[in-house]
Write a protein that holds these residues in place. Structure first.
Motif, mmCIF file in Angstrom:
data_model
loop_
_atom_site.group_PDB
_atom_site.id
_atom_site.type_symbol
_atom_site.label_atom_id
_atom_site.label_comp_id
_atom_site.label_asym_id
_atom_site.label_seq_id
_atom_site.Cartn_x
_atom_site.Cartn_y
_atom_site.Cartn_z
ATOM 1 N N ASP A 46 0.451 -1.107 -0.024
ATOM 2 C CA ASP A 46 -0.497 -0.130 -0.022
ATOM 3 C C ASP A 46 0.633 1.226 -0.109
ATOM 4 O OD1 ASP A 46 0.867 -0.068 2.991
ATOM 5 O OD2 ASP A 46 -1.358 0.406 3.692
ATOM 6 N N TYR A 47 0.129 2.410 -0.174
ATOM 7 C CA TYR A 47 0.811 3.306 -0.400
ATOM 8 C C TYR A 47 0.144 4.819 -0.077
ATOM 9 C CZ TYR A 47 -1.015 4.534 -4.970
ATOM 10 O OH TYR A 47 -2.100 4.665 -6.015
ATOM 11 N N ARG A 87 -4.822 6.508 1.725
ATOM 12 C CA ARG A 87 -3.991 4.763 1.437
ATOM 13 C C ARG A 87 -4.509 3.958 0.084
ATOM 14 N NH1 ARG A 87 0.595 5.314 3.847
ATOM 15 N NH2 ARG A 87 1.296 3.613 2.920
ATOM 16 N N ALA A 88 -3.977 3.904 -0.442
ATOM 17 C CA ALA A 88 -4.563 2.345 -1.722
ATOM 18 C C ALA A 88 -3.365 1.618 -1.237
ATOM 19 C CB ALA A 88 -4.206 3.390 -2.586
ATOM 20 N N ARG A 89 -4.302 0.171 -1.150
ATOM 21 C CA ARG A 89 -4.062 -1.233 -1.280
ATOM 22 C C ARG A 89 -3.900 -1.971 -2.346
ATOM 23 N NH1 ARG A 89 -7.396 -4.171 2.748
ATOM 24 N NH2 ARG A 89 -7.638 -2.129 3.924
ATOM 25 N N SER A 98 -2.985 -4.494 -5.970
ATOM 26 C CA SER A 98 -2.806 -6.210 -5.659
ATOM 27 C C SER A 98 -2.691 -6.254 -7.336
ATOM 28 C CB SER A 98 -3.794 -6.707 -4.937
ATOM 29 O OG SER A 98 -3.930 -6.632 -3.911
ATOM 30 N N PRO A 105 3.944 -0.593 -4.853
ATOM 31 C CA PRO A 105 2.637 -0.544 -4.905
ATOM 32 C C PRO A 105 2.676 0.350 -5.853
ATOM 33 C CG PRO A 105 3.614 -0.439 -2.615
ATOM 34 C CD PRO A 105 5.014 -0.528 -3.632
#
Length: 116
Positions: free
Chosen positions: A13-14, A27-29, A31, A62
């Protein structure tokens, strides 16, 4: 969803939005998602075998994930004997077991309903 179906590999994440006094407020996860659980497992366990992705799988950061699939010649170089596919086979066993149990229950109920 793809996450619930276990088709995705978590990259990390970032921080997307940062405010001066508060710091990170969003924040963004990230994948990498594949067509199936088996596809994800083969990617996770096959990438470290290939120079292109070694030694850590080469997923990238990420902010710029590397979700590329295997080229046919890369896929041919994978050693499947070094892969643990038990997560996939256990899912198949559970699904088949539940289907057999349901069919048995349906047959028994149908039998008893017909004898009354």
């Amino acid at each position: 969803t793809a996450l619930n179906a276990k088709r995705c590999h978590a990259v990390g994440d970032y921080c997307v939005t940062k405010w001066a006094l508060l710091g990170c407020v969003q924040r963004a996860r990230v994948s990498c998602c594949f067509n199936s659980m088996l596809g994800r497992i083969i990617q996770e366990q096959g990438r470290p075998q290939l120079q292109k992705f070694a030694p850590d799988g080469g997923w990238g950061p990420p902010t710029a994930p590397n979700c590329v699939g295997f080229k046919p010649e890369e896929f041919q170089m994978l050693d499947f004997s070094k892969m643990d596919l038990s997560e996939f086979t256990n899912t198949i066993s559970t699904t088949v077991s539940m289907q057999v149990q349901q069919k048995m229950n349906d047959s028994v109920n149908k039998f008893f309903n017909n004898t009354q």
